[in-house]
Design an enzyme around this catalytic site. Structure first.
Site, mmCIF file in Angstrom:
data_model
loop_
_atom_site.group_PDB
_atom_site.id
_atom_site.type_symbol
_atom_site.label_atom_id
_atom_site.label_comp_id
_atom_site.label_asym_id
_atom_site.label_seq_id
_atom_site.Cartn_x
_atom_site.Cartn_y
_atom_site.Cartn_z
ATOM 1 N N MET A 26 0.844 -1.198 0.000
ATOM 2 C CA MET A 26 0.000 0.000 0.000
ATOM 3 C C MET A 26 0.885 1.256 0.000
ATOM 4 S SD MET A 26 -3.452 -0.932 2.025
ATOM 5 C CE MET A 26 -2.884 -0.564 3.673
ATOM 6 N N ASN A 28 4.105 3.941 0.935
ATOM 7 C CA ASN A 28 4.771 4.500 2.122
ATOM 8 C C ASN A 28 5.838 3.509 2.607
ATOM 9 O OD1 ASN A 28 4.397 5.416 5.464
ATOM 10 N ND2 ASN A 28 4.947 6.839 3.870
ATOM 11 N N GLY A 32 11.284 -2.714 5.631
ATOM 12 C CA GLY A 32 10.608 -4.020 5.590
ATOM 13 C C GLY A 32 10.100 -4.335 4.195
ATOM 14 N N HIS A 33 9.502 -3.328 3.539
ATOM 15 C CA HIS A 33 9.031 -3.548 2.164
ATOM 16 C C HIS A 33 10.209 -3.863 1.236
ATOM 17 C CE1 HIS A 33 5.656 -0.795 3.568
ATOM 18 N NE2 HIS A 33 4.987 -1.810 3.078
ATOM 19 N N GLN A 57 -10.501 -2.620 2.051
ATOM 20 C CA GLN A 57 -10.056 -3.269 3.282
ATOM 21 C C GLN A 57 -10.058 -2.329 4.489
ATOM 22 O OE1 GLN A 57 -6.083 -4.119 1.390
ATOM 23 N NE2 GLN A 57 -5.291 -3.788 3.442
ATOM 24 N N GLY A 149 4.775 -10.183 3.971
ATOM 25 C CA GLY A 149 5.492 -10.091 5.241
ATOM 26 C C GLY A 149 4.794 -10.891 6.333
ATOM 27 N N SER A 187 6.413 -0.464 10.312
ATOM 28 C CA SER A 187 5.052 -0.366 9.783
ATOM 29 C C SER A 187 4.846 1.050 9.270
ATOM 30 C CB SER A 187 4.045 -0.636 10.909
ATOM 31 O OG SER A 187 2.763 -0.186 10.536
ATOM 32 N N SER A 188 4.062 1.142 8.201
ATOM 33 C CA SER A 188 3.747 2.487 7.698
ATOM 34 C C SER A 188 3.001 3.285 8.753
ATOM 35 C CB SER A 188 2.890 2.375 6.441
ATOM 36 O OG SER A 188 3.609 1.649 5.473
ATOM 37 N N ARG A 189 2.276 2.599 9.633
ATOM 38 C CA ARG A 189 1.497 3.309 10.659
ATOM 39 C C ARG A 189 2.370 3.827 11.801
ATOM 40 N NH1 ARG A 189 -2.789 -0.556 8.964
ATOM 41 N NH2 ARG A 189 -4.454 0.727 8.104
HETATM 42 O O1 PAF Z 1 -0.273 -5.826 3.500
HETATM 43 C C1 PAF Z 1 -0.682 -4.882 2.773
HETATM 44 O O2 PAF Z 1 -0.013 -3.869 2.593
HETATM 45 C C2 PAF Z 1 -2.053 -4.992 2.113
HETATM 46 O O3 PAF Z 1 -2.967 -5.614 2.953
HETATM 47 C C3 PAF Z 1 -2.007 -5.661 0.746
HETATM 48 C C4 PAF Z 1 -1.555 -7.102 0.836
HETATM 49 C C5 PAF Z 1 -1.092 -4.885 -0.173
HETATM 50 C C6 PAF Z 1 -3.412 -5.674 0.124
HETATM 51 O O4 PAF Z 1 -3.917 -4.382 -0.028
#
Ligand code: PAF
Length: 284
Positions: A26, A28, A32-33, A57, A149, A187-189
């Site tokens: 998503m 940001n 980790g990404h 979601q 992840g 985490s992005s948050r």
């Molecule tokens: O883990 C996330 O960032 C999201 O839930 C995902 C898997 C990209 C689906 O929108």
């Protein structure tokens, strides 16, 4: 690295590419990404990363509007990390019946009961939204490998179930959680935390680590429910608003039995206005 916004362009760019490794995000992006991208690169020369803040979601009172959107900076990081293609669609591109207000995605993935537990209990519909967008992205990208992840442990198990039950020819690779030096899961948050909260936020991981140590000493005589309550109480006294602390089977997410071989301890709690999740999986 190509940056592509439409399904049509992406399909053109991917013609003849095989294998493809896919990293859905998503945006940001944090370290980790980039670990996920590195794992993907080990699997395939062609690495597609999607950046899409998926409205389906998010619950009505969640952070969809304020979720950080940092496409330019994300693309710089992905180019440096060696991604081949960034797929950054609009909401209308992903949801063809979107009318500017409602997504009108009337077909969605129906999930097993496990999706209503833990994070699913406090975020109704969340995992159906995740599974639906991931299935759409899988159909669009058609990867042979996809990397997720372990930080979102329940999500990871649901995606594995999606792949298994819908017979998708995709190998799911799970990446370890990247952590700050303090232990705080990236985490992005985390960007929502004040500097004081950020110092305190490692308590979530520390509480889980204590639980793991207690279980590793010998699970036979333990009262798991009492341990969960004790861990939740520890967090509450430190100022957290606890959603759950749970000791589970890492394969089914059902309540753990003393004979379990693969374990996971998970927690979700709010520090101030920020909801954080974390988990540790281990074998005995
Ligand atoms: O883990 C996330 O960032 C999201 O839930 C995902 C898997 C990209 C689906 O929108």
């Amino acid at each position: 690295m190509q940056i592509i916004h439409t399904v049509k362009q992406l399909r053109l760019a991917l013609q003849g590419q095989s294998p493809i490794a896919f990293v859905p995000t998503m945006g940001n992006l944090h370290a980790g990404h980039l670990d996920l991208v590195n794992l993907a690169k080990q699997q395939a020369a062609c690495v597609v990363v999607s950046i899409f803040v998926n409205p389906l979601q998010f619950g009505a009172n969640e952070d969809l509007a304020s979720y950080p959107r940092t496409l330019a900076a994300d693309c710089e990081k992905l180019a440096a990390a060696g991604a081949s293609i960034v797929f950054a669609p609009t909401v209308a591109e992903m949801y063809p019946d979107f009318d500017g207000q409602n997504l009108n995605q009337s077909l969605t993935v129906q999930l097993p009961a496990m999706a209503n537990d833990l994070c699913g209990a406090s975020r109704p519909g969340h995992f159906a939204g995740v599974a639906t967008v991931v299935l759409k992205l899988f159909n669009i990208v058609q990867p042979q490998v996809a990397v997720f992840g372990k930080k979102d442990f329940q999500q990871l198990l649901i995606i594995k179930e999606l792949v298994k039950q819908f017979n998708l020819p995709i190998q799911i690779i799970a990446a370890d959680t990247a952590r700050e030096a303090s232990g705080l899961a990236m985490s992005s948050r985390n960007g929502y935390l004040s500097s004081a909260e950020k110092v305190q936020a490692n308590q979530l991981h520390a509480t889980l680590q204590t639980l793991v140590e207690q279980i590793k000493l010998g699970p036979k005589d333990l009262d798991f429910s009492a341990l969960e309550k004790q861990a939740a109480h520890t967090l509450q006294t430190q100022g957290w608003q606890v959603d759950y602390v749970a000791i589970r089977s890492a394969t089914s997410l059902k309540a753990a039995s003393a004979q379990e071989q693969e374990w996971v301890v998970l927690a979700a709690a709010k520090l101030g206005a920020t909801r954080l999740i974390d988990n540790i999986s281990f074998k005995l």
